[in-house]
Scaffold this motif. Structure first.
Motif, short mmCIF file in Angstrom:
data_model
loop_
_atom_site.label_atom_id
_atom_site.label_comp_id
_atom_site.label_asym_id
_atom_site.label_seq_id
_atom_site.Cartn_x
_atom_site.Cartn_y
_atom_site.Cartn_z
N ASN A 64 -14.48 95.47 -8.66
CA ASN A 64 -13.33 94.63 -8.97
C ASN A 64 -13.62 93.15 -8.71
O ASN A 64 -13.18 92.30 -9.47
N PHE A 65 -14.32 92.88 -7.62
CA PHE A 65 -14.68 91.51 -7.27
C PHE A 65 -16.19 91.36 -7.29
O PHE A 65 -16.90 92.08 -6.57
N THR A 66 -16.69 90.46 -8.10
CA THR A 66 -18.10 90.06 -8.03
C THR A 66 -18.14 88.77 -7.22
O THR A 66 -17.43 87.81 -7.54
N ILE A 67 -18.95 88.77 -6.16
CA ILE A 67 -18.97 87.63 -5.25
C ILE A 67 -20.39 87.09 -5.12
O ILE A 67 -21.36 87.70 -5.60
N THR A 68 -20.52 85.99 -4.43
CA THR A 68 -21.83 85.45 -4.11
C THR A 68 -21.81 84.91 -2.68
O THR A 68 -20.77 84.49 -2.18
N GLY A 69 -22.96 84.97 -2.01
CA GLY A 69 -23.11 84.38 -0.69
C GLY A 69 -22.84 85.30 0.48
O GLY A 69 -22.88 84.88 1.63
#
Length: 208
Positions: free
Chosen positions: A106-111
């Motif tokens: 659902n959420f693609t994130i970075t870091g």
């Protein structure tokens, strides 16, 4: 803690539909909501409604093992996508350029990666708050989605599993929001959970 800015780069949603599971000996077609696509991203940061069960309009086919309060949001780091592109190219001999949502997240994130996130940590994203609950454990449906019978095994062996979250503060959210991590007790990381599963399943075959 990672040096990269922690940020939500895509919100993804999908409807439940038929998934051809020819990698599974006992099944040919099953229903799944794993096929998701971006509905808010850095280029088109549209607001998305989030409630206690996750992204409004997103669907899961089998509610006994997917979705619900404790697994309302599935999060996946963008940093793992090159791994999958390379693996699928090697195994399937076809170039891949997987896009956000390809893991069913659902959420693609970075870091932020599995070793940095602990069960019970709070993630603040925009005005919303979420609690980390557990890792994602892939099944044969993930193999079918990726068209590679070793995909679920590769996800666990690599540790590139992502994690689930419970929604604490619902509301509207859009891609581009920074992520603020508030540590909980930090007793068990998502990476720790992966290692525990691998150890427990050493003598069995988790990926049938």
């Amino acid at each position: 803690m990672p040096l990269l800015t922690m940020r939500l780069i895509s919100i993804n949603s999908g409807k439940a539909g038929p998934l051809f599971a020819n990698q599974h000996l006992d099944r040919t077609v099953v229903m799944s909501g794993i096929k998701k696509s971006s509905i808010s991203n850095i280029d088109q940061a549209s607001p998305v409604d989030i409630n206690a069960l996750g992204v409004i309009g997103d669907e899961q086919a089998d509610l006994t093992v997917h979705g619900g309060i404790e697994k309302a949001i599935y999060v996946y780091p963008r940093e793992h996508y090159p791994f999958w592109n390379a693996l699928l190219l090697r195994e399937l001999k076809t170039p891949f350029d997987l896009q956000p949502g390809a893991m069913g997240e659902n959420f693609t994130i970075t870091g932020l990666l599995e070793a940095d996130v602990f069960v019970g940590d709070t993630l603040q994203i925009g005005d919303l708050e979420f609690i980390v609950t557990k890792l994602r454990e892939p099944c044969f449906k993930f193999n079918a989605k990726m068209r590679y019978k070793g995909a679920a095994k590769a996800m666990l062996q690599s540790g590139h599993c992502g994690w689930y979250m419970r929604v604490i503060t619902p509301g509207k959210l859009m891609a581009g929001n920074a992520i603020n991590l508030l540590p909980g007790k930090q007793e068990t990381s998502i990476a720790d959970q992966v290692r525990a599963i691998m150890k427990r399943e050493m003598q069995g075959d988790l990926w049938d």
